[in-house]
Design an enzyme around this catalytic site. Structure first.
Site, PDB file in Angstrom:
ATOM      1  N   LYS A 160       3.262   4.390  -1.049  1.00 34.45           N
ATOM      2  CA  LYS A 160       3.282   5.415  -2.178  1.00 34.45           C
ATOM      3  C   LYS A 160       4.714   6.261  -2.066  1.00 34.45           C
ATOM      4  CE  LYS A 160      -1.134   5.166  -1.477  1.00 34.45           C
ATOM      5  NZ  LYS A 160      -2.098   4.492  -0.415  1.00 34.45           N
ATOM      6  N   HIS A 178       0.845  -1.250   0.018  1.00 33.96           N
ATOM      7  CA  HIS A 178      -0.084  -0.136   0.086  1.00 33.96           C
ATOM      8  C   HIS A 178       0.873   1.391  -0.024  1.00 33.96           C
ATOM      9  CE1 HIS A 178      -3.307   2.617   1.781  1.00 33.96           C
ATOM     10  NE2 HIS A 178      -3.873   2.039   0.637  1.00 33.96           N
ATOM     11  N   ASP A 224      16.625  10.934  -8.140  1.00 33.41           N
ATOM     12  CA  ASP A 224      18.135  11.534  -8.028  1.00 33.41           C
ATOM     13  C   ASP A 224      18.596  11.366  -6.362  1.00 33.41           C
ATOM     14  OD1 ASP A 224      18.074  11.967 -10.638  1.00 33.41           O
ATOM     15  OD2 ASP A 224      17.815  14.165 -10.364  1.00 33.41           O
ATOM     16  N   ASP A 260      -0.435  17.750  20.112  1.00 32.79           N
ATOM     17  CA  ASP A 260       0.143  18.771  20.918  1.00 32.79           C
ATOM     18  C   ASP A 260       0.912  19.489  19.973  1.00 32.79           C
ATOM     19  OD1 ASP A 260      -1.012  17.604  22.934  1.00 32.79           O
ATOM     20  OD2 ASP A 260       0.693  16.252  23.795  1.00 32.79           O
ATOM     21  N   LYS A 272      -4.314  10.933   5.504  1.00 36.51           N
ATOM     22  CA  LYS A 272      -4.226   9.924   6.387  1.00 36.51           C
ATOM     23  C   LYS A 272      -3.281  10.513   7.361  1.00 36.51           C
ATOM     24  CE  LYS A 272      -4.245   6.654   2.740  1.00 36.51           C
ATOM     25  NZ  LYS A 272      -5.506   6.090   2.722  1.00 36.51           N
ATOM     26  N   HIS A 325      -9.300  11.882   1.995  1.00 40.83           N
ATOM     27  CA  HIS A 325      -8.452  10.511   1.923  1.00 40.83           C
ATOM     28  C   HIS A 325      -7.251  10.735   2.674  1.00 40.83           C
ATOM     29  CE1 HIS A 325      -6.145   7.498  -0.265  1.00 40.83           C
ATOM     30  NE2 HIS A 325      -7.229   6.825   0.089  1.00 40.83           N
TER      31      HIS A 325
END
Length: 489
Positions: free
Chosen positions: A233, A231, A238, A414, A409, A407
């Protein structure tokens, strides 16, 4: 006589079926108990097995086995990891050495930093510059610009790559760069990118792009591989620029869905943390290709970034003995002093995280959780809603985002701790998927994320007790039924 014989045969067949039912239930229950898994999850599987014995057994073998301690994911580590072991030992000393506690970020988060060093070999990086990207357009503007400027190599790893307008725009750039002699490597998940055409893949390969799929699934109903997906990404260009977050390569991340815009959060990273993303990619590349990209090498670059922003790149997956990202979330939530902000598109937490959230709220911590008011997954949508009642009772503030689909996440605590990455606040991300998150110990970055979170709350509806108590009875049924199966989602 023939009728009596037919009756006897029929009864014999019934007896065999009954015996198979009992045997399948008993054997599967023994396997579930042997796995020593979460009791709630175990009971959910036992219910499925009891209701659908043969089918339930097959589903358990495919989706339910606890492979964290099995050999299915006996992945080799990259060579020359000894240097990282030495760096980890040195950092474990440094963060506990009083003479080096000149940074309040280290002082405030020492336990989490230590946790990730021990359970994930996640080095703390100091010299970093982060740019928060709050939607698909901003993200792909930066990604396309970085790809076009690539000089030596491009390493790309995505759960979803689609053969659409955006997917082909990215493919055209990768092809152009490969033809220029630049090394281009791509990992895509075989299930997440199920619709990716052979023509798309062949076009890349013919141009010199080395593209591999993560754990190919040939017979999806006959293999447990379908349940354990990459899952992540990750994009590294470079060794100087890295990207991670919630956005895959698909046009809908730019155009949105039929009911509104696609709201998401991604990170552009420059600095030492890019090398840690690179280590994750190199490890995954070894797994999918059996090719070793040696370290140290041109793939690990010394940064010129002078600004200081503390980041740990944390990973988790069934190849690890520890649920590293979940443990980091748990530690951060239980140590909160003032507030906890969470944004998750799929909110089905395990018992540990759920209890930690409720205890924090009951202790007077300002806990706010934002989930979508509409979702691209109906079952997960209703399962997420099933937690709302008990959270409200525990003084947690729940918000339903209404301006499209959120979407993102995120977890922010604090004003000095944040996580941006691929992991949802759900059991699948904690247990089954291969995930990556940037754990950030920086007040400026965290406050920027929190400001955007509070802005999103203005586009959301707070779920009051009155609203919740007067919702349709049918909704309660949907929620209860989905909650029953939430440990299996």
């Amino acid at each position: 006589m023939s009728n009596m014989l037919l009756f006897a045969v029929t009864e014999h067949i019934k007896g065999i079926i009954g015996a198979l039912y009992v045997i399948s239930v008993i054997v599967t229950i023994i396997i579930i108990i042997h796995d020593k898994r979460d009791p709630v999850k175990a009971l959910s599987w036992i219910i499925v097995i009891a209701l659908l014995p043969i089918v339930g057994f097959i589903f358990y073998i495919v989706f339910g086995r606890n492979h964290r301690k099995d050999k299915l994911f006996n992945r080799k580590e990259v060579k020359d990891m000894e240097q990282f072991e030495k760096l980890i030992k040195q950092q474990l000393y440094d963060i506990h050495n009083p003479t080096l506690l000149h940074k309040s970020e280290i002082d405030n988060n020492r336990d989490i930093i230590t946790l990730l060093l021990n359970n994930n070999k996640s080095l703390l990086t100091v010299n970093n510059r982060l740019k928060i990207l709050n939607n698909g357009k901003a993200t792909f503007d930066e990604i396309i610009d970085a790809l076009k400027k690539a000089r030596t190599f491009i390493h790309m790893e995505y759960y979803i790559i689609e053969d659409d307008k955006l997917g082909n725009t990215i493919a055209d750039i990768l092809i152009e760069k490969a033809k220029q002699g630049i090394e281009v490597r791509v990992i895509y998940d075989d299930v997440g990118s199920w619709g990716l055409s052979k023509k798309y893949i062949k076009r890349l390969r013919n141009a010199g792009v080395d593209i591999r799929c993560f754990m190919q699934v040939v017979f999806p109903w006959l293999t447990s591989k379908v349940n354990y997906r990459n899952h992540r990404k990750i994009l590294v260009v470079d060794g100087e620029i890295g990207f991670t977050g919630g956005i895959n390569i698909a046009q809908r991340y730019v155009d949105g869905l039929k009911y509104g815009e696609w709201r998401d959060t991604h990170l552009k990273i420059e600095g030492d943390a890019v090398n840690m993303l690179q280590v994750v990619f190199i490890t995954d590349w070894l797994f999918v290709s059996k090719q070793q990209l040696a370290l140290p090498s041109k793939y690990i670059v010394k940064t010129n970034v002078k600004s200081e922003c503390l980041v740990q790149i944390a990973t988790s997956g069934p190849d690890s003995h520890w649920a590293s990202i979940m443990q980091a979330f748990f530690a951060a939530i239980t140590h909160a002093q003032n507030h906890i902000y969470i944004s998750s598109p799929y909110f089905t937490p395990n018992e540990a995280i759920l209890t930690a959230i409720k205890v924090a709220a009951l202790s007077g911590i300002d806990v706010r959780i934002m989930i979508p008011s509409r979702s691209d997954s109906k079952v997960v949508y209703w399962a997420s809603r099933s937690y709302i009642g008990e959270l409200i009772e525990a003084n947690v503030k729940i918000y339903l985002y209404r301006k499209g689909f959120n979407h993102s996440k995120l977890i922010m605590i604090d004003g000095q701790f944040a996580s941006v990455g691929t992991a949802n606040m759900d059991m699948r991300s904690f247990e089954d998927n291969f995930e990556v998150s940037a754990i950030i110990y920086d007040r400026d970055v965290t406050k920027e994320l929190e400001a955007k979170f509070l802005e999103d709350l203005e586009q959301s509806r707070e779920v009051t007790q009155e609203y919740w108590d007067t919702r349709p009875i049918l909704h309660n049924i949907y929620e209860g039924f989905s909650r029953l199966f939430s440990p299996l989602l």
